[in-house]
Design a protein around this motif. Sequence first.
Motif, short mmCIF file in Angstrom:
data_model
loop_
_atom_site.label_atom_id
_atom_site.label_comp_id
_atom_site.label_asym_id
_atom_site.label_seq_id
_atom_site.Cartn_x
_atom_site.Cartn_y
_atom_site.Cartn_z
N SER A 8 66.33 153.27 16.45
CA SER A 8 67.69 153.68 16.84
C SER A 8 68.67 153.69 15.70
O SER A 8 69.83 154.02 15.88
N THR A 9 68.20 153.31 14.49
CA THR A 9 69.08 153.33 13.33
C THR A 9 68.59 154.42 12.37
O THR A 9 67.44 154.85 12.47
N ALA A 17 67.01 147.21 10.68
CA ALA A 17 66.69 148.42 11.44
C ALA A 17 66.44 147.97 12.88
O ALA A 17 65.94 146.87 13.11
N VAL A 18 66.83 148.81 13.84
CA VAL A 18 66.63 148.45 15.24
C VAL A 18 65.63 149.40 15.88
O VAL A 18 65.87 150.61 15.94
N ARG A 20 63.73 150.27 19.43
CA ARG A 20 63.86 149.96 20.85
C ARG A 20 62.69 150.52 21.66
O ARG A 20 62.20 151.61 21.39
N ASN A 44 67.96 138.68 27.61
CA ASN A 44 69.06 138.70 26.64
C ASN A 44 69.18 137.40 25.84
O ASN A 44 70.25 136.82 25.76
N SER A 45 68.07 136.99 25.27
CA SER A 45 68.08 135.78 24.44
C SER A 45 67.36 136.07 23.13
O SER A 45 66.17 135.77 22.97
N PRO A 46 68.06 136.70 22.16
CA PRO A 46 67.40 137.13 20.92
C PRO A 46 66.78 135.96 20.18
O PRO A 46 67.44 134.93 20.01
N SER A 47 65.53 136.11 19.77
CA SER A 47 64.85 135.03 19.05
C SER A 47 64.06 135.59 17.88
O SER A 47 63.64 136.74 17.88
N ASN A 65 64.81 140.91 21.20
CA ASN A 65 65.59 140.63 22.41
C ASN A 65 64.93 141.31 23.62
O ASN A 65 64.88 142.54 23.68
N GLU A 80 64.68 145.15 22.28
CA GLU A 80 65.28 145.53 21.00
C GLU A 80 64.68 144.68 19.91
O GLU A 80 64.69 143.45 20.00
N ASN A 82 64.99 143.79 16.00
CA ASN A 82 65.75 143.91 14.75
C ASN A 82 64.85 143.56 13.57
O ASN A 82 64.62 142.40 13.26
N GLY A 431 66.37 157.69 19.51
CA GLY A 431 66.69 156.27 19.59
C GLY A 431 67.92 155.97 20.41
O GLY A 431 68.36 154.83 20.50
N SER B 14 73.42 157.90 14.31
CA SER B 14 72.25 157.32 14.95
C SER B 14 72.67 156.69 16.26
O SER B 14 73.86 156.64 16.58
N GLY B 15 71.70 156.23 17.02
CA GLY B 15 72.01 155.58 18.28
C GLY B 15 72.83 154.32 18.07
O GLY B 15 73.83 154.09 18.73
N ILE B 16 72.37 153.51 17.13
CA ILE B 16 72.96 152.20 16.92
C ILE B 16 73.28 151.98 15.45
O ILE B 16 72.54 152.43 14.57
N ASN B 44 74.70 133.02 20.38
CA ASN B 44 73.56 133.93 20.60
C ASN B 44 73.48 134.47 22.02
O ASN B 44 72.44 134.40 22.66
#
Lengths: 432, 432
Positions: A8-9, A17-18, A20, A44-47, A65, A80, A82, A431, B14-16, B44
């Motif tokens: 998506s980036t 960079a993301v 998805r 929704n708990s990014p780790s 995420n 998502e 990252n 994206g 881009s998307g994001i 977070n």
Amino acid sequence: MGTVVACSTPFGSSGIAVVRITGNQSHKITSLLIKKPTRINKHNSPSLFSLIDVDGVVYDQAVVNFLFAPNTYTGEDLVEINLHGNPVIIEKTIALCCSYGATTAPGGEFTKRAYLNGKMDMSQAESVASLISSKSILGAKLSYKNLNGSLLENILNIKNKIILVIGQIEFNLDISEENLQPNLISNSLKTINSCVNTLSSAIEGFNAVNVLTAGATVVLAGPTNAGKSTLFNALLKKDRAIVSEVEGTTRDVLENTINIDGVPCVLKDTAGIRKTKDVIEKIGVRKSNEEILSADLVLYLGAPGSVLSSENDNVIYVHNKKDLGWDGKEYDISISALTGENLPKLKKLILKRVSSGFSDLGFIITSQRQLSCLVSTEKQLVTAKNSLLSSSGLELAVEDLNAALFCLDEITNKTTKDDVLNTVFSSFCVGK
Amino acid sequence: MGTVVACSTPFGSSGIAVVRITGNQSHKITSLLIKKPTRINKHNSPSLFSLIDVDGVVYDQAVVNFLFAPNTYTGEDLVEINLHGNPVIIEKTIALCCSYGATTAPGGEFTKRAYLNGKMDMSQAESVASLISSKSILGAKLSYKNLNGSLLENILNIKNKIILVIGQIEFNLDISEENLQPNLISNSLKTINSCVNTLSSAIEGFNAVNVLTAGATVVLAGPTNAGKSTLFNALLKKDRAIVSEVEGTTRDVLENTINIDGVPCVLKDTAGIRKTKDVIEKIGVRKSNEEILSADLVLYLGAPGSVLSSENDNVIYVHNKKDLGWDGKEYDISISALTGENLPKLKKLILKRVSSGFSDLGFIITSQRQLSCLVSTEKQLVTAKNSLLSSSGLELAVEDLNAALFCLDEITNKTTKDDVLNTVFSSFCVGK
């Protein structure tokens, strides 16, 4: 719908960079990418996780995420990732996802799914596109308004008015066509007229809005060695084009955006127009002519009425090299790209010619598709007016008004045809 | 350290896009961007917010993640803003952050802060850079190993060995220099030799690792119209360079990366070398010569020993246009870029010439700085050996060994000088 993956980036080296993944297999596929896929069942708990290749070797660590349907952008299970912004890592991740069962997402697929899953209507989906592509912050603000439901509300207001008129006419038709309610026709005409006026303003405003979102295309043209590239650089305030005293230095069309009082102007420097035997330069000259034809405005650095054979008539004839003391009476403006003399005046003139004085009317449309829906609606309303004025035209008028409603509905329609769907979303970036 | 802001994704539509803010004012500054800054005190927990301009008008909606020190990448309070990927929205957001008290972050600032705040050592910071810039997935895997502490462990092993030797020598010096422990010298030499061998392998492996991370630069050179651009396109399997029969078509140096059996080769097409009066072409020819000089390998499409005046001697003389039936006996290889004949053979030859047969030794270094630290360490160890062998050199040897430890420490050092710091992080991209 299957599970799809996309970056998506923008493509390139960067910190982040993301990537998805959306669809009902997205969580399962991502868990195969992860070395120790624990703690992945929390929304929704990014780790931080280590990503592994098929050989089990870690190739990156990423913040992942996991998002659960329906509380996601697409309305489906979504992940998502990252990553570190390295093209080979991005490509490896997408390739692994595909080998685990995902397919690559075409442009706009995420927003298309959001639309198909009822997360947004068609006009909102288009607002996402214009938010991303808007070339000015004012254009972004207008796009956001529609994304937030402003267009929807405006459409609903007009729909309610039309439905009211239909209701009143049908009520009369039910009782007796001969004993019309007093003022039925005149009140209906008044309401329809007010709708038509609102639509006309929105339609007229489209070009101004379009300049704010898409930017106005301003093409620099003229004979070789007239100083087009020097002016281009002077307007951009930087050395973008290679300038030399050799005629025909610029071969490709160079492009850059400047912002004049909030209005984005996509400035294009073109190859000088001259007769040439150089094969490559000839291609350049042909491209120049195409650019001139499709420009919103042409800055022509040559004598008025001289060489410009194009059919585009929004031209400013610029007398350059004022510093050399030439006379430029017959020109629209006399400047010096070299010394910068009269450049502010030229910018003002450009602004005047490309922006037709935008004022926020509240009823903003941002796409060609929305425009044609409004134009069709307006047309049906005018037909309805004529029907009302003709003898025994009440039933026809109801038909026309229903047709107008149908056109209006297309803007936000939840049952749009496949081809419209594809046209709208194909303009998106991958994206999103 | 103040609060800084940067876009961590590449510039473009881009998307994001991800904008990051780090520093003790980052949460406060971000809250000024948000329309209703509620729920921002939870670590977070990414949430959707509307971003507002100074006039209070919403210009985008974004997923914002507030992260609290010390559990962040930088070790400071940090905010990640996932915007719509529109350059004007990115610029507006960064400009607003700056007007609220942030400054723009130079390249590598986020990782530099991670280093300064003790989140990673210098070698790990460099691994982040090589992870991002690595041009092959194998290179990324090696970089990740070091990021994960592999290099640190290797350094520690050597340090422990050296410290052991120092300890034993000092113990002997304390008791009596005349009654040496039996085998002290020979055991010390043995240990030092094993350290030197390990370091030598790592140093020798650097070039191979470098090819995997940075890629090998392969320059196509030769006289004009030899078919360089045709070969370039054939190797890339796409039409990147404009090909024409006009001599001197290629003016700029074109660049693209191909992957031969996992080894990234940065392929460069250059302007043909010939005597020319064309000012612009002359610049092109000069650039070509510079490229040839700095290349890892040159593919020369011309007769061996003919025009190539460069000092680079890693050259493959390629006989192109085999399809025309020419004789190419004196060349290294005969191919046809047009028909594709012998291209696989050429690729194998390129691979052989650029990669010196990499095998994962476990002790991987990925930066020039790490390389020179190891070289200095090795040098000090060799000096220590000589001291040990000389009469009454025990004290000198201890000094040398301590110097070696000092050199080793520089790889991971937590007290690196400012100039080293700036050199390391200036190569990073902005936003990391």
